[in-house]
Design a protein around this motif. Structure first.
Motif, short mmCIF file in Angstrom:
data_model
loop_
_atom_site.label_atom_id
_atom_site.label_comp_id
_atom_site.label_asym_id
_atom_site.label_seq_id
_atom_site.Cartn_x
_atom_site.Cartn_y
_atom_site.Cartn_z
N LYS A 175 33.06 49.37 43.75
CA LYS A 175 31.93 50.29 43.75
C LYS A 175 32.34 51.68 43.28
CE LYS A 175 29.06 48.30 47.46
NZ LYS A 175 28.45 48.58 48.78
N CYS A 176 33.58 52.06 43.60
CA CYS A 176 34.05 53.40 43.25
C CYS A 176 34.47 53.50 41.78
CB CYS A 176 35.21 53.82 44.15
SG CYS A 176 36.76 52.93 43.85
N GLY A 177 34.50 52.37 41.07
CA GLY A 177 34.84 52.36 39.66
C GLY A 177 36.27 51.96 39.35
N GLU A 178 37.11 51.87 40.36
CA GLU A 178 38.51 51.47 40.16
C GLU A 178 38.60 49.97 39.86
OE1 GLU A 178 42.50 52.74 39.91
OE2 GLU A 178 40.71 53.94 40.35
N VAL A 179 39.50 49.60 38.96
CA VAL A 179 39.72 48.18 38.66
C VAL A 179 40.51 47.55 39.81
CG1 VAL A 179 40.80 46.54 37.08
CG2 VAL A 179 39.69 48.59 36.19
N VAL A 180 40.01 46.41 40.29
CA VAL A 180 40.65 45.70 41.40
C VAL A 180 41.81 44.88 40.87
CG1 VAL A 180 40.32 44.05 43.28
CG2 VAL A 180 38.47 45.61 42.63
N LYS A 181 42.98 45.07 41.45
CA LYS A 181 44.17 44.33 41.02
C LYS A 181 44.41 43.14 41.97
CE LYS A 181 46.16 48.69 39.39
NZ LYS A 181 45.75 48.48 37.99
N ASP A 182 45.40 42.34 41.67
CA ASP A 182 45.78 41.19 42.51
C ASP A 182 44.64 40.19 42.67
OD1 ASP A 182 48.35 42.28 42.94
OD2 ASP A 182 47.60 43.49 44.61
N THR A 183 43.88 39.94 41.59
CA THR A 183 42.77 38.99 41.68
C THR A 183 43.24 37.55 41.76
OG1 THR A 183 42.57 38.97 39.26
CG2 THR A 183 41.22 40.56 40.46
N ASN A 184 44.57 37.32 41.65
CA ASN A 184 45.12 35.98 41.85
C ASN A 184 45.33 35.65 43.33
OD1 ASN A 184 47.12 38.00 41.94
ND2 ASN A 184 48.76 36.52 41.55
#
Length: 211
Positions: A175-184
């Motif tokens: 929501k804050c615009g940051e790309v979410v990492k560790d999607t694995n």
């Protein structure tokens, strides 16, 4: 010359901001528009009849909206953007400069197709980067992030980050615009605000978990 008539809808009168919108002297506001309290409409912009703009929006220089376009509260529309009939923005949508919407799939100068306008919905909190193109009839999910110059030819899921032509999913945005990492991983957190997301084994977002 268009009459500068601005109607403040009843639902917006109680907003805890300035009681009237700001409209630059060079802007053109047609009849039968609604513009919410605290909204700012800047140089050479044109709002066509039947368009509804919520509270606390910003329309930059040379923006065209309408006719009959709906813009929710808190939207920011940068310079040189056109929002044609059939486009709806929910609240807090960001439109980067010179981003493009279409509203007819097969336009011809010599063929009248005003009865074929196709609807496009941009959901709450989505961001559309500079010079991106949204082909009509495709919806943008909540908090999705459309990269600069992307060409959207299909629906975009909530929180998806897409780039390229045609646009493809390369990640997911908080929501804050940051790309979410560790999607694995089954559960991943936003590195900026700590909000949590649940991902499937294929790396696709299953749901937003919140804080």
């Amino acid at each position: 010359k268009s009459k500068r008539i601005v109607k403040i809808s009843d639902s917006l009168k109680a907003a805890e901001i300035s009681s009237r919108p700001f409209i630059h002297d060079s802007a053109c506001i047609d009849k039968d528009c609604e513009i919410g309290a605290g909204t700012k409409i800047w140089h050479y912009s044109h709002v066509l009849g039947g368009t509804r703009i919520g509270a606390n929006c910003i329309l930059g220089q040379n923006v065209m909206a309408g006719p009959d376009v709906i813009i929710g509260d808190g939207c920011k529309i940068q310079n040189n953007v056109s929002l044609f009939k059939g486009v709806t923005l929910e609240e807090n949508v960001f439109r980067g400069p010179s981003a493009v919407f279409t509203n007819v799939l097969t336009p011809r100068a010599a063929v009248e197709r005003k009865d074929e306008y196709t609807q496009t919905l941009v959901k709450k909190g989505a961001s559309i980067g500079a010079n991106a193109t949204i082909i009509c009839g495709n919806n943008i999910g909540k908090y999705a992030f459309i990269g600069a110059g992307a060409v959207v030819t299909h629906d975009i899921p909530d929180h998806a980050l897409v780039v390229g032509n045609p646009a493809r999913i390369v990640g997911f945005a908080c929501k804050c615009g940051e790309v979410v990492k560790d999607t694995n991983k089954p559960i991943a957190q936003c590195p900026r605000c700590g909000q949590s997301f649940e991902f499937g084994k294929d790396g696709n977002l299953l749901r937003f978990l919140g804080s």
